[in-house]
Design a protein around this motif. Structure first.
Motif, PDB file in Angstrom:
ATOM      1  N   THR A   2      38.437 -21.382 -19.475  1.00 56.72           N
ATOM      2  CA  THR A   2      38.771 -20.221 -20.302  1.00 56.72           C
ATOM      3  C   THR A   2      39.164 -20.656 -21.702  1.00 56.72           C
ATOM      4  O   THR A   2      39.930 -21.601 -21.886  1.00 56.72           O
ATOM      5  CB  THR A   2      39.929 -19.431 -19.671  1.00 56.72           C
ATOM      6  OG1 THR A   2      39.556 -19.002 -18.366  1.00 56.72           O
ATOM      7  CG2 THR A   2      40.283 -18.215 -20.510  1.00 56.72           C
ATOM      8  N   ALA A  27      39.001  -7.937 -23.314  1.00 58.71           N
ATOM      9  CA  ALA A  27      38.587  -9.290 -22.929  1.00 58.71           C
ATOM     10  C   ALA A  27      39.786 -10.103 -22.439  1.00 58.71           C
ATOM     11  O   ALA A  27      39.663 -10.904 -21.503  1.00 58.71           O
ATOM     12  CB  ALA A  27      37.923  -9.981 -24.119  1.00 58.71           C
ATOM     13  N   ALA A  30      40.609  -9.001 -18.982  1.00 59.60           N
ATOM     14  CA  ALA A  30      39.568  -9.435 -18.046  1.00 59.60           C
ATOM     15  C   ALA A  30      39.562 -10.943 -17.830  1.00 59.60           C
ATOM     16  O   ALA A  30      38.786 -11.438 -17.013  1.00 59.60           O
ATOM     17  CB  ALA A  30      38.200  -8.989 -18.562  1.00 59.60           C
ATOM     18  N   LEU A  32      38.715 -13.220 -20.059  1.00 61.82           N
ATOM     19  CA  LEU A  32      37.668 -13.911 -20.816  1.00 61.82           C
ATOM     20  C   LEU A  32      38.265 -14.864 -21.848  1.00 61.82           C
ATOM     21  O   LEU A  32      37.569 -15.729 -22.377  1.00 61.82           O
ATOM     22  CB  LEU A  32      36.747 -12.902 -21.503  1.00 61.82           C
ATOM     23  CG  LEU A  32      35.981 -11.964 -20.558  1.00 61.82           C
ATOM     24  CD1 LEU A  32      35.126 -10.987 -21.354  1.00 61.82           C
ATOM     25  CD2 LEU A  32      35.115 -12.772 -19.601  1.00 61.82           C
ATOM     26  N   TRP A  33      39.527 -14.671 -22.161  1.00 63.39           N
ATOM     27  CA  TRP A  33      40.253 -15.611 -23.010  1.00 63.39           C
ATOM     28  C   TRP A  33      41.729 -15.494 -22.676  1.00 63.39           C
ATOM     29  O   TRP A  33      42.142 -14.562 -21.975  1.00 63.39           O
ATOM     30  CB  TRP A  33      39.984 -15.342 -24.497  1.00 63.39           C
ATOM     31  CG  TRP A  33      40.589 -14.088 -25.068  1.00 63.39           C
ATOM     32  CD1 TRP A  33      40.272 -12.789 -24.771  1.00 63.39           C
ATOM     33  CD2 TRP A  33      41.639 -14.021 -26.049  1.00 63.39           C
ATOM     34  NE1 TRP A  33      41.036 -11.921 -25.506  1.00 63.39           N
ATOM     35  CE2 TRP A  33      41.875 -12.636 -26.307  1.00 63.39           C
ATOM     36  CE3 TRP A  33      42.370 -14.971 -26.755  1.00 63.39           C
ATOM     37  CZ2 TRP A  33      42.834 -12.208 -27.221  1.00 63.39           C
ATOM     38  CZ3 TRP A  33      43.330 -14.544 -27.671  1.00 63.39           C
ATOM     39  CH2 TRP A  33      43.542 -13.174 -27.889  1.00 63.39           C
ATOM     40  N   PRO A 157      31.438 -15.498 -24.911  1.00 69.17           N
ATOM     41  CA  PRO A 157      30.496 -14.910 -23.949  1.00 69.17           C
ATOM     42  C   PRO A 157      31.120 -13.772 -23.145  1.00 69.17           C
ATOM     43  O   PRO A 157      32.221 -13.907 -22.623  1.00 69.17           O
ATOM     44  CB  PRO A 157      30.144 -16.101 -23.047  1.00 69.17           C
ATOM     45  CG  PRO A 157      30.384 -17.303 -23.891  1.00 69.17           C
ATOM     46  CD  PRO A 157      31.560 -16.961 -24.761  1.00 69.17           C
ATOM     47  N   GLY A 158      30.414 -12.655 -23.087  1.00 67.59           N
ATOM     48  CA  GLY A 158      30.849 -11.518 -22.296  1.00 67.59           C
ATOM     49  C   GLY A 158      31.758 -10.550 -23.014  1.00 67.59           C
ATOM     50  O   GLY A 158      32.065  -9.483 -22.477  1.00 67.59           O
ATOM     51  N   VAL A 159      32.202 -10.880 -24.232  1.00 69.87           N
ATOM     52  CA  VAL A 159      33.134  -9.998 -24.933  1.00 69.87           C
ATOM     53  C   VAL A 159      32.399  -8.817 -25.572  1.00 69.87           C
ATOM     54  O   VAL A 159      32.779  -7.659 -25.396  1.00 69.87           O
ATOM     55  CB  VAL A 159      33.939 -10.772 -25.994  1.00 69.87           C
ATOM     56  CG1 VAL A 159      34.798  -9.811 -26.818  1.00 69.87           C
ATOM     57  CG2 VAL A 159      34.819 -11.817 -25.321  1.00 69.87           C
ATOM     58  N   GLY A 161      29.184  -6.313 -25.873  1.00 71.45           N
ATOM     59  CA  GLY A 161      28.246  -5.777 -24.891  1.00 71.45           C
ATOM     60  C   GLY A 161      26.897  -6.466 -24.923  1.00 71.45           C
ATOM     61  O   GLY A 161      26.320  -6.786 -23.891  1.00 71.45           O
ATOM     62  N   LYS A 162      26.376  -6.719 -26.130  1.00 66.66           N
ATOM     63  CA  LYS A 162      25.087  -7.374 -26.275  1.00 66.66           C
ATOM     64  C   LYS A 162      25.264  -8.601 -27.142  1.00 66.66           C
ATOM     65  O   LYS A 162      25.829  -8.520 -28.236  1.00 66.66           O
ATOM     66  CB  LYS A 162      24.063  -6.423 -26.921  1.00 66.66           C
ATOM     67  CG  LYS A 162      23.764  -5.187 -26.096  1.00 66.66           C
ATOM     68  CD  LYS A 162      22.755  -4.298 -26.807  1.00 66.66           C
ATOM     69  CE  LYS A 162      22.444  -3.045 -25.993  1.00 66.66           C
ATOM     70  NZ  LYS A 162      21.470  -2.159 -26.703  1.00 66.66           N
ATOM     71  N   PRO A 163      24.782  -9.778 -26.699  1.00 65.67           N
ATOM     72  CA  PRO A 163      24.930 -11.000 -27.493  1.00 65.67           C
ATOM     73  C   PRO A 163      24.357 -10.872 -28.895  1.00 65.67           C
ATOM     74  O   PRO A 163      24.864 -11.459 -29.838  1.00 65.67           O
ATOM     75  CB  PRO A 163      24.164 -12.053 -26.678  1.00 65.67           C
ATOM     76  CG  PRO A 163      24.146 -11.523 -25.278  1.00 65.67           C
ATOM     77  CD  PRO A 163      24.097 -10.029 -25.416  1.00 65.67           C
TER      78      PRO A 163
END
Length: 239
Positions: A2, A27, A30, A32-33, A157-159, A161-163
């Motif tokens: 992480t 994020a 969740a 993610l960080w 990554p994942g934060v 919606g679309k890269p």
């Protein structure tokens, strides 16, 4: 692993603050960080929890002590190659390219300055990279640290919606971003540019590129000059 941010501050209660809501907040919730705010005063050695003293050589204000800040950095631990940053108006300007580098790493340790600044010896001894978020002075480094972290977190990554959401933003190609439009089709006599309603993707991309270049030339001649220099260098290399 992480992506983890550690913030050393005299006001840990300021965090997560804005980082706890919207994109960064979701994020964070969740996993993610991760964010840790540590109180520099925890490393003070006297009963008054003193962290500063008068400037050597005289002058106004107070300076954060090298021994206390060093102890706070050491107590935070982390990987030896972890970026150690000091938010400072005399630092190098924060750029999108540096944000991308920081987002790709393990996550920074950030020292938030206060008062007149931090003793130079701890900056050198702990290899702190001084970073500025603009040519102005804030009351402390906390708000600057939040700006840096927000810029980094949204690239994880994942934060988003679309890269690809970050691929056409300002500074992604050395240019400011083109204008955006949405419904209603007409607003107070101002219509959406026809090209954007044409369905011709090549024309739309061409229009957006031209608008980005025009905005950059007008508003950020420094960026435009750098972009032109890169183009000349590339042409020489290819030639």
């Amino acid at each position: 692993m992480t992506w983890r941010a550690t913030v050393l501050t005299l006001f840990p209660e300021m965090f997560p603050g804005p980082l706890g809501i919207s994109l960064a907040g979701r994020a964070l919730a969740a996993g993610l960080w991760a964010l840790e705010a540590r109180d520099i005063r925890d490393q003070a050695t006297d009963r008054h929890r003193s962290v500063d003293d008068t400037p050597a050589g005289g002058g106004p204000g107070m300076v954060l002590r090298a021994d206390v800040v060093a102890a706070a950095i050491d107590a935070a631990g982390g990987a030896p190659d972890r970026p150690k940053l000091l938010m400072s108006p005399r630092g190098r300007p924060l750029t999108q390219s540096r944000v991308v580098e920081l987002a790709a790493g393990p996550g920074p340790l950030i020292v938030c300055g206060r008062f007149e600044g931090v003793d130079q010896r701890v900056i050198e001894a702990r290899g702190l990279e001084e970073i500025s978020v603009g040519d102005y002075v804030l009351s402390g480094g906390e708000i600057a640290a939040m700006a840096l972290l927000d810029a980094c977190v949204r690239l994880l990554p994942g934060v988003m919606g679309k890269p690809e959401s970050g691929s056409d933003e300002s500074f992604s190609d050395g240019l400011l971003e083109y204008p955006h439009y949405t419904r209603p089709q007409a607003f107070e006599g101002r219509p959406i540019p026809e090209v954007l309603l044409s369905g011709d993707h090549a024309k739309i991309e061409g229009w957006r590129r031209a608008e980005a270049e025009a905005l950059t030339r007008a508003r950020r001649p420094d960026l435009w000059a750098a972009k032109a220099g890169q183009k000349r260098s590339k042409n020489r290399t290819e030639g």
